[in-house]
Design an enzyme around this catalytic site. Structure first.
Site, PDB file in Angstrom:
ATOM      1  N   CYS A   2      -7.660  11.912   7.317  1.00 45.79           N
ATOM      2  CA  CYS A   2      -8.973  12.517   7.140  1.00 45.79           C
ATOM      3  C   CYS A   2      -9.119  13.798   7.945  1.00 45.79           C
ATOM      4  O   CYS A   2      -8.577  13.924   9.040  1.00 45.79           O
ATOM      5  CB  CYS A   2     -10.061  11.549   7.577  1.00 45.79           C
ATOM      6  SG  CYS A   2      -9.959   9.964   6.768  1.00 45.79           S
ATOM      7  N   ARG A  27      -3.656  17.950   5.343  1.00 50.91           N
ATOM      8  CA  ARG A  27      -3.535  16.703   6.095  1.00 50.91           C
ATOM      9  C   ARG A  27      -3.384  15.495   5.160  1.00 50.91           C
ATOM     10  O   ARG A  27      -2.957  14.432   5.605  1.00 50.91           O
ATOM     11  CB  ARG A  27      -4.786  16.503   6.972  1.00 50.91           C
ATOM     12  CG  ARG A  27      -4.937  17.550   8.060  1.00 50.91           C
ATOM     13  CD  ARG A  27      -6.311  17.475   8.698  1.00 50.91           C
ATOM     14  NE  ARG A  27      -6.516  16.248   9.426  1.00 50.91           N
ATOM     15  CZ  ARG A  27      -6.265  16.068  10.717  1.00 50.91           C
ATOM     16  NH1 ARG A  27      -5.778  17.058  11.425  1.00 50.91           N
ATOM     17  NH2 ARG A  27      -6.494  14.913  11.307  1.00 50.91           N
ATOM     18  N   TRP A  77      -8.869  10.178   3.517  1.00 48.87           N
ATOM     19  CA  TRP A  77      -7.620   9.523   3.140  1.00 48.87           C
ATOM     20  C   TRP A  77      -7.937   8.032   3.238  1.00 48.87           C
ATOM     21  O   TRP A  77      -8.107   7.501   4.335  1.00 48.87           O
ATOM     22  CB  TRP A  77      -6.513   9.932   4.111  1.00 48.87           C
ATOM     23  CG  TRP A  77      -5.140   9.497   3.720  1.00 48.87           C
ATOM     24  CD1 TRP A  77      -4.278  10.164   2.904  1.00 48.87           C
ATOM     25  CD2 TRP A  77      -4.438   8.320   4.162  1.00 48.87           C
ATOM     26  NE1 TRP A  77      -3.094   9.471   2.796  1.00 48.87           N
ATOM     27  CE2 TRP A  77      -3.165   8.334   3.557  1.00 48.87           C
ATOM     28  CE3 TRP A  77      -4.764   7.244   5.000  1.00 48.87           C
ATOM     29  CZ2 TRP A  77      -2.218   7.331   3.761  1.00 48.87           C
ATOM     30  CZ3 TRP A  77      -3.820   6.251   5.204  1.00 48.87           C
ATOM     31  CH2 TRP A  77      -2.565   6.305   4.585  1.00 48.87           C
ATOM     32  N   ASN A 103     -12.957  10.007  11.150  1.00 51.13           N
ATOM     33  CA  ASN A 103     -11.502   9.884  11.013  1.00 51.13           C
ATOM     34  C   ASN A 103     -11.076   8.784  11.974  1.00 51.13           C
ATOM     35  O   ASN A 103     -11.440   8.824  13.151  1.00 51.13           O
ATOM     36  CB  ASN A 103     -10.840  11.220  11.373  1.00 51.13           C
ATOM     37  CG  ASN A 103      -9.325  11.132  11.313  1.00 51.13           C
ATOM     38  OD1 ASN A 103      -8.773  10.170  10.785  1.00 51.13           O
ATOM     39  ND2 ASN A 103      -8.659  12.130  11.863  1.00 51.13           N
ATOM     40  N   GLY A 104     -10.316   7.808  11.482  1.00 51.72           N
ATOM     41  CA  GLY A 104      -9.880   6.700  12.345  1.00 51.72           C
ATOM     42  C   GLY A 104     -10.230   5.382  11.669  1.00 51.72           C
ATOM     43  O   GLY A 104     -10.515   5.352  10.467  1.00 51.72           O
ATOM     44  N   GLU A 486      17.476  12.552   7.364  1.00 49.02           N
ATOM     45  CA  GLU A 486      16.445  13.554   7.124  1.00 49.02           C
ATOM     46  C   GLU A 486      16.519  14.101   5.696  1.00 49.02           C
ATOM     47  O   GLU A 486      15.496  14.265   5.027  1.00 49.02           O
ATOM     48  CB  GLU A 486      16.580  14.685   8.155  1.00 49.02           C
ATOM     49  CG  GLU A 486      15.593  15.836   8.008  1.00 49.02           C
ATOM     50  CD  GLU A 486      14.124  15.429   8.099  1.00 49.02           C
ATOM     51  OE1 GLU A 486      13.839  14.269   8.432  1.00 49.02           O
ATOM     52  OE2 GLU A 486      13.265  16.280   7.802  1.00 49.02           O
ATOM     53  N   LYS A 490      13.477  13.870   2.998  1.00 52.09           N
ATOM     54  CA  LYS A 490      12.908  15.072   2.361  1.00 52.09           C
ATOM     55  C   LYS A 490      12.849  14.884   0.856  1.00 52.09           C
ATOM     56  O   LYS A 490      11.837  15.167   0.228  1.00 52.09           O
ATOM     57  CB  LYS A 490      13.753  16.318   2.663  1.00 52.09           C
ATOM     58  CG  LYS A 490      13.592  16.939   4.016  1.00 52.09           C
ATOM     59  CD  LYS A 490      12.328  17.739   4.220  1.00 52.09           C
ATOM     60  CE  LYS A 490      11.223  16.892   4.762  1.00 52.09           C
ATOM     61  NZ  LYS A 490      11.261  16.504   6.134  1.00 52.09           N
ATOM     62  N   GLU A 493      10.248  12.016  -0.266  1.00 54.90           N
ATOM     63  CA  GLU A 493       8.811  12.219  -0.039  1.00 54.90           C
ATOM     64  C   GLU A 493       8.210  13.253  -0.976  1.00 54.90           C
ATOM     65  O   GLU A 493       7.054  13.144  -1.342  1.00 54.90           O
ATOM     66  CB  GLU A 493       8.486  12.524   1.430  1.00 54.90           C
ATOM     67  CG  GLU A 493       8.931  13.852   1.952  1.00 54.90           C
ATOM     68  CD  GLU A 493       8.552  14.084   3.411  1.00 54.90           C
ATOM     69  OE1 GLU A 493       7.481  13.680   3.835  1.00 54.90           O
ATOM     70  OE2 GLU A 493       9.372  14.696   4.122  1.00 54.90           O
ATOM     71  N   HIS A 509      30.347  -1.614   2.764  1.00 48.62           N
ATOM     72  CA  HIS A 509      29.888  -2.943   3.182  1.00 48.62           C
ATOM     73  C   HIS A 509      28.709  -3.429   2.337  1.00 48.62           C
ATOM     74  O   HIS A 509      28.026  -4.375   2.723  1.00 48.62           O
ATOM     75  CB  HIS A 509      29.508  -2.921   4.662  1.00 48.62           C
ATOM     76  CG  HIS A 509      30.683  -2.677   5.555  1.00 48.62           C
ATOM     77  ND1 HIS A 509      31.685  -3.599   5.740  1.00 48.62           N
ATOM     78  CD2 HIS A 509      31.047  -1.577   6.257  1.00 48.62           C
ATOM     79  CE1 HIS A 509      32.601  -3.100   6.551  1.00 48.62           C
ATOM     80  NE2 HIS A 509      32.239  -1.861   6.866  1.00 48.62           N
ATOM     81  N   LYS A 609      -0.348  14.491   6.538  1.00 51.40           N
ATOM     82  CA  LYS A 609       0.417  15.287   7.506  1.00 51.40           C
ATOM     83  C   LYS A 609       0.358  14.666   8.886  1.00 51.40           C
ATOM     84  O   LYS A 609       1.336  14.599   9.602  1.00 51.40           O
ATOM     85  CB  LYS A 609      -0.144  16.711   7.528  1.00 51.40           C
ATOM     86  CG  LYS A 609       0.574  17.665   8.474  1.00 51.40           C
ATOM     87  CD  LYS A 609       1.946  18.000   7.963  1.00 51.40           C
ATOM     88  CE  LYS A 609       2.697  18.960   8.865  1.00 51.40           C
ATOM     89  NZ  LYS A 609       4.137  18.976   8.529  1.00 51.40           N
TER      90      LYS A 609
HETATM   91  O1  M6R Z   1       3.528  14.731  13.728  1.00 47.82           O
HETATM   92  P1  M6R Z   1       4.718  13.814  13.901  1.00 47.82           P
HETATM   93  O2  M6R Z   1       5.987  14.579  14.143  1.00 47.82           O
HETATM   94  O3  M6R Z   1       4.486  12.767  14.933  1.00 47.82           O
HETATM   95  O4  M6R Z   1       4.860  13.093  12.500  1.00 47.82           O
HETATM   96  C1  M6R Z   1       5.812  12.086  12.309  1.00 47.82           C
HETATM   97  C2  M6R Z   1       6.043  11.827  10.841  1.00 47.82           C
HETATM   98  O5  M6R Z   1       4.861  11.409  10.223  1.00 47.82           O
HETATM   99  C3  M6R Z   1       6.553  13.076  10.116  1.00 47.82           C
HETATM  100  O6  M6R Z   1       7.716  13.563  10.718  1.00 47.82           O
HETATM  101  C4  M6R Z   1       6.851  12.776   8.640  1.00 47.82           C
HETATM  102  O7  M6R Z   1       7.889  11.869   8.518  1.00 47.82           O
HETATM  103  C5  M6R Z   1       7.148  14.083   7.931  1.00 47.82           C
HETATM  104  N1  M6R Z   1       6.020  14.483   7.153  1.00 47.82           N
HETATM  105  C6  M6R Z   1       8.324  14.042   7.043  1.00 47.82           C
HETATM  106  O8  M6R Z   1       8.541  15.279   6.438  1.00 47.82           O
END
Ligand code: M6R
Length: 614
Positions: A2, A27, A77, A103-104, A486, A490, A493, A509, A609
């Protein structure tokens, strides 16, 4: 998650709120709303709608249709209650006198709702937030307390995390803010005051901001901001100047923030690394860890989530080699529940772009409780994690807007390598010549990365060949395995293709049973000393009909081309720095695949985000 924006001033609030919400879209959200207080009518006007912000904005003619100079806006959100017009914020109290954005999560909302329902208060939504609006009104309507005291009583009753913006029709010139475990920033304008979840929403209006502390309550008017601590004692929170460029949070001609941020990586690396490497020596002036503390160190623990965790995975390989100390890496969401072996001789390195990830924050607090010192690597200045750490190394990547992290990953990695060099010098665990060689290569990274990015057409071509695959495997050994994690994240997501990362040796395995004619395997083979092993694993895949897109260093390009279907090469560099170059082709591959599949790249479905719930 949010996003909140608030304004108290002399201009019409709604256009300012809608513009601010636009800056918070990144966000992640599913609905949006605004509440504006009209002094003339002494009533609150609330407008909200499920869906993207433009739905609300069109409904309100860009804000021109709403009169009033004090207001709050919100992007939601969903947590409690599905995305819908009714569940969107702001929420009103039963008389319509109090409006709340939040937010929360209010953890005890069930109990509070029952308390209020028993007293005849009707609820309109399924949200946890509505109890705040109803409870403030419940105390306020009592008539014996003023609005601020009613808010304070409400805050004493609620449990959980909150950033709140509260309006009351009786106080049309005021906006009340409160925070606990969710970020909230106050902005000081000229004849106006602002409230926001993060500074990107404020950059167009002011650069003078203050970060609210946990438990703080603030009253914003056009004349200024009064702040109170958790005991409702007046306090002055330090104001800081934010020097991020306004256009840093804008697309600047690029189609997507993600692509812009990928291309910004060389510059971001220069900012993160160059000032910290003087005459070939690492100078972390923002760090103060005494020699005796460092000599007593027995272990490093890296704690993070998502891509930041993947940086930690590279860190494990690199730091163990550089420091000859055990380095453990834990997912922040697991750390607090696994009874970790941490004490005062453990340095806990917390990595977070946003500095607000709730799981990471909770892990930080647990590590502190166990006696460890906390060093955080954070991008957002003044964020909660930065403020609760003993030591902070900022990544100076500038605002990162795309949900899929790119430049934050790269700068986190570079800062972790700098930290490794710094500690290695203090502990005497690396030869000077070796340190110098790595430092020189760190300085060369931005230019080498520019070369990698210049080759993007070749990666786009690979994406055009593979964008319709249903499942993709990423494999690698050592730092290539950490990088595979990673690359795989990428892709999944932003393109919604199922993808998994495996340590190459593990494939046989179990997962190799999934390889069939045409399966795509992205094989990372940049580690020179493990190149032959990588080739064997690639052969295993190919002999089962799999297609291989390989990543290798330039000196191995030709050799790799004899075995793999496609090869992307990166410049040679120090072995520990290979992931810093190798990550860019993986980011670009994911980007182009998502583009070809028509995905919403900057705002992938279901993702946020800044993840501020557990
Ligand atoms: O703000 P942060 O680095 O703590 O966020 C952690 C993850 O939510 C963040 O790295 C997420 O996996 C990315 N959006 C991936 O691209």
């Amino acid at each position: 998650m949010c996003g909140i924006i608030g304004y108290a001033g002399s201009e019409q609030a709604a256009p300012i709120l809608l513009e601010g919400l636009g800056k918070l879209e990144y966000r992640g959200y599913d609905s949006a709303g605004v509440a504006v207080c009209s002094r003339r009518e002494r009533r609150l006007r609330v407008h909200k709608a499920k869906g993207w912000l433009h739905v609300l904005s069109d409904m309100l003619d860009g804000g021109a249709a709403v009169e009033g100079c004090v207001g709050v806006g919100h992007t939601r959100w969903a947590t409690h209650g599905a995305p819908s017009d009714i569940n969107s914020h702001p929420h009103l109290s039963r008389s319509g006198k109090i409006a709340v954005v939040h937010n929360g999560i209010i953890e005890n909302y069930g109990e509070l709702k029952a308390f209020l329902t028993d007293r005849g208060v009707p609820f309109a939504s399924e949200t946890d937030t509505e109890v705040v609006a109803q409870l403030v009104e419940y105390f306020y309507e009592d008539g014996r307390v003023d609005l601020l005291e009613a808010v304070s009583r409400c805050l004493r009753r609620i449990e959980g995390a909150y950033a709140l913006g509260i309006l009351c029709a009786d106080r049309p010139e005021e906006l009340i803010a409160a925070r606990k475990d969710s970020p909230l920033i106050l902005g000081y304008g000229d004849g106006c005051s602002f409230l926001a979840s993060d500074v990107t929403a404020l950059l167009r209006h002011t650069r003078r901001v203050a970060y609210m502390d946990d438990g703080d309550v603030a009253v914003l008017t056009k004349e200024g901001i009064r702040c109170y601590d958790y005991l409702m004692q007046p306090v002055v929170r330090e104001t800081v100047y934010v020097d991020w460029a306004v256009d840093a949070a804008e697309k600047g001609g690029y189609e997507h923030f993600m692509f812009k941020e990928i291309m910004e990586q060389p510059e971001a690396l220069r900012r993160a690394v160059f000032p910290r490497l003087k005459d070939g020596r690492v100078r972390l002036e923002d760090l103060s860890l005494s020699g005796s503390y460092l000599r007593g160190l027995r272990k490093l623990y890296i704690v993070a989530c998502g891509s930041s965790y993947h940086v930690g995975m590279v860190g494990k390989y690199n730091l163990e080699r550089m420091l000859r100390l055990p380095v453990e890496v834990a997912l922040a969401s697991e750390f607090r529940y696994m009874d970790p072996i941490v004490d005062e001789n453990t340095l806990v390195v917390v990595i977070s772009q946003s500095g607000e990830t709730l799981d990471t924050m909770a892990a930080l607090r647990e590590a502190r409780r166990l006696g460890a010192k906390i060093l955080s690597i954070v991008n957002v200045m003044g964020s909660s994690i930065a403020r609760e750490s003993d030591q902070v190394l900022y990544t100076w990547a500038g605002p990162e807007i795309a949900v899929a992290t790119t430049k934050a990953y790269s700068t986190q990695l570079a800062v972790l390598d700098l930290l490794g060099l710094h500690l290695a010098e203090a502990l005497g665990t690396m030869e000077e010549a070796e340190r110098d060689a790595m430092a020189a290569e760190l300085l060369a990274l931005p230019e080498k990365l520019e070369r990698v990015l210049a080759e993007r057409d070749a990666i786009q071509y690979c994406a055009s060949e593979y964008f319709n695959r249903g499942s993709v495997f990423y494999i690698g050994r050592n730092v290539d395995y950490a990088l595979a994690l990673e690359g795989s994240l990428k892709l999944k997501e932003i393109s919604y293709i199922h993808s998994e990362a495996y340590a190459s040796g593990e494939l046989k395995h179990g997962a190799i049973s999934l390889i069939e004619e045409g399966s795509l395997v992205v094989a990372l083979a940049t580690c020179g000393r493990l190149f032959d092993k990588a080739m064997s694993n690639i052969a295993e895949v190919r002999s089962r009909g799999g297609r291989v897109l390989a990543l290798a260093t330039e000196d191995r390009r030709e050799e790799m081309a004899k075995t793999a279907d496609n090869v992307v090469a990166i410049p040679n560099t120090h072995p520990l720095l290979l992931p810093s170059l190798g990550v860019a082709p993986l980011q670009l591959f994911a980007y182009y695949v998502a583009l070809m599949r028509g995905c919403d790249i900057d705002k992938p479905r279901n993702l946020a985000k800044s993840v501020t719930v557990e």
